[in-house]
Write an enzyme that holds these catalytic residues in place. Structure first.
Site, PDB file in Angstrom:
ATOM      1  N   MET A  30       0.569  -0.690   0.183  1.00 19.51           N
ATOM      2  CA  MET A  30      -0.232  -0.461   0.462  1.00 19.51           C
ATOM      3  C   MET A  30       0.888   1.359  -0.084  1.00 19.51           C
ATOM      4  SD  MET A  30      -3.549  -1.160   2.301  1.00 19.51           S
ATOM      5  CE  MET A  30      -2.573  -0.613   4.241  1.00 19.51           C
ATOM      6  N   GLY A  31       2.375   1.544  -0.437  1.00 19.88           N
ATOM      7  CA  GLY A  31       3.021   2.192  -0.371  1.00 19.88           C
ATOM      8  C   GLY A  31       3.512   2.552   0.507  1.00 19.88           C
ATOM      9  N   LEU A  33       6.319   3.607   1.469  1.00 21.96           N
ATOM     10  CA  LEU A  33       7.801   1.748   1.562  1.00 21.96           C
ATOM     11  C   LEU A  33       8.750   2.193   2.670  1.00 21.96           C
ATOM     12  CD1 LEU A  33       8.317   1.137  -2.168  1.00 21.96           C
ATOM     13  CD2 LEU A  33       6.347   0.074  -0.169  1.00 21.96           C
ATOM     14  N   HIS A  37       9.064  -3.644   3.810  1.00 23.01           N
ATOM     15  CA  HIS A  37       9.024  -3.564   1.929  1.00 23.01           C
ATOM     16  C   HIS A  37      10.301  -3.637   1.634  1.00 23.01           C
ATOM     17  CE1 HIS A  37       5.436  -0.621   3.508  1.00 23.01           C
ATOM     18  NE2 HIS A  37       4.646  -1.898   3.584  1.00 23.01           N
ATOM     19  N   GLN A  61     -10.193  -2.655   2.518  1.00 25.45           N
ATOM     20  CA  GLN A  61     -10.081  -3.180   3.416  1.00 25.45           C
ATOM     21  C   GLN A  61     -10.067  -2.808   4.510  1.00 25.45           C
ATOM     22  OE1 GLN A  61      -5.923  -3.996   1.578  1.00 25.45           O
ATOM     23  NE2 GLN A  61      -5.229  -4.353   3.722  1.00 25.45           N
ATOM     24  N   GLY A 147       5.360 -10.021   4.113  1.00 22.28           N
ATOM     25  CA  GLY A 147       5.857  -9.059   5.830  1.00 22.28           C
ATOM     26  C   GLY A 147       4.922 -10.281   6.656  1.00 22.28           C
ATOM     27  N   LYS A 149       4.767  -9.295   9.631  1.00 29.28           N
ATOM     28  CA  LYS A 149       4.690  -8.780  10.648  1.00 29.28           C
ATOM     29  C   LYS A 149       3.110  -8.568  10.918  1.00 29.28           C
ATOM     30  CE  LYS A 149       4.160  -4.267  10.690  1.00 29.28           C
ATOM     31  NZ  LYS A 149       2.536  -3.764  10.492  1.00 29.28           N
ATOM     32  N   ASP A 150       2.654  -8.506   9.720  1.00 27.75           N
ATOM     33  CA  ASP A 150       0.410  -8.980   9.721  1.00 27.75           C
ATOM     34  C   ASP A 150       0.608 -10.781   9.187  1.00 27.75           C
ATOM     35  OD1 ASP A 150       0.101  -5.959   9.133  1.00 27.75           O
ATOM     36  OD2 ASP A 150       2.123  -6.393   7.935  1.00 27.75           O
ATOM     37  N   ARG A 187       2.638   3.048   9.538  1.00 29.58           N
ATOM     38  CA  ARG A 187       1.497   4.063  10.889  1.00 29.58           C
ATOM     39  C   ARG A 187       3.099   3.984  11.753  1.00 29.58           C
ATOM     40  NH1 ARG A 187      -2.240  -0.707   9.371  1.00 29.58           N
ATOM     41  NH2 ARG A 187      -3.831   0.850   7.936  1.00 29.58           N
TER      42      ARG A 187
END
Ligand code: PAF
Length: 283
Positions: A30-31, A33, A37, A61, A147, A149-150, A187
């Site tokens: 989603m950019g 970066l 990423h 989402q 990744g 992390k998710d 974020r």
């Protein structure tokens, strides 16, 4: 770097670049970066003949009260990083390219999306799976990179690929952290200086949980109690969830007898951060 904005352009580029069975890697993003990423991008560039990176802030989402409009966008910096990393093609669709007027079809998965982030973000994984399936259909990658992390996202995507017999190999790569341990996230740039310091409580609580499991604690309740105690020590933090789950099913574990995943989502001020760690009982 070749730039594709329409489905037709993107599909034609992929067909051309896979015509003699070449490997094509897709890194969906989603950019905004960061090095997390870029680690996915580097793996894809090293492993494949062609690498495509998609940048699309996927509206389906995000819930109506979430940060879709504020989600960071930084196409100039992103393109420069991707060009330097040797990416071949950028896919930059607009929302009405992916979801034209009259769009009606979504991917619904059972059980896995109900746990963890899915419980506090209803509909989130329906949006993620839908856009990822569409990206796979448009870009036709042989390999795709996500990744860890998710963590839940990587599990639901792998499940979709298995269930729907999608001809793509999923790679899930480790969390990339700042020097002090904070997991990299787009974020993080919402955090004030004070919140950036406070945000460390998330990783510290996960490490504490992992360490007490390694020290012989088998009660998940005792582990999450200790993790909460650490998080409560940071005034700006508010726990969304803290969980000890089975790595594949994401089901809550009560007695820790096998490797587990510790997963957490915490608000630091208004910023919701997630992170996770594997932990194993002492053998
Ligand atoms: O992880 C993300 O950035 C997004 O959820 C993804 C996989 C690009 C789908 O929009």
């Amino acid at each position: 770097v070749k730039i594709c904005r329409t489905v037709e352009e993107m599909a034609a580029y992929s067909r051309q670049n896979r015509s003699s069975g070449e490997k094509l890697g897709l890194v969906p993003t989603m950019g905004a970066l960061h090095d997390g990423h870029m680690s996915l991008v580097k793996h894809s560039v090293a492993d494949n003949d062609t690498t495509v990176v998609s940048i699309f802030v996927n509206p389906t989402q995000f819930a109506p009260d979430e940060d879709l409009d504020e989600y960071p966008r930084d196409l100039v910096a992103d393109s420069a990083k991707l060009e330097e990393a040797g990416v071949d093609c950028l896919f930059l669709p607009e929302p009405n390219t992916m979801y034209p007027e009259g769009y009606k079809t979504y991917v619904i998965q059972e059980e896995l999306p109900d746990a963890l982030c899915g419980a506090s973000r209803p509909g989130h994984f329906r949006g993620v799976l839908t856009v990822v399936l569409k990206l796979f259909n448009i870009v036709m990658p042989s390999d795709s990179y996500f990744g860890r992390k998710d963590y839940q996202q990587s599990v639901v995507i792998q499940q979709m690929v298995t269930d729907l017999d999608l001809p793509v190999h999923i790679h899930v790569l480790p969390v990339i952290r700042e020097a002090d341990g904070l997991a990299m996230s787009s974020r993080n740039r919402y955090l004030s200086l004070q919140e950036r310091t406070d945000a460390l409580c998330l990783y510290r609580s996960l490490c504490a949980g992992r360490d007490i499991i390694g020290g012989g604690e088998t009660s998940a309740a005792a582990v999450t109690r200790e993790m909460s105690r650490i998080l409560e020590g940071t005034a700006s933090s508010r726990v969304d969830y803290l969980a000890v789950v089975e790595p594949d099913t994401l089901k809550d574990v009560s007695c820790i007898e096998r490797p587990v995943v510790l997963a957490a989502a915490v608000y630091i001020g208004n910023v919701r951060l997630i992170d996770n760690l594997s932990a194993g009982p002492r053998i």
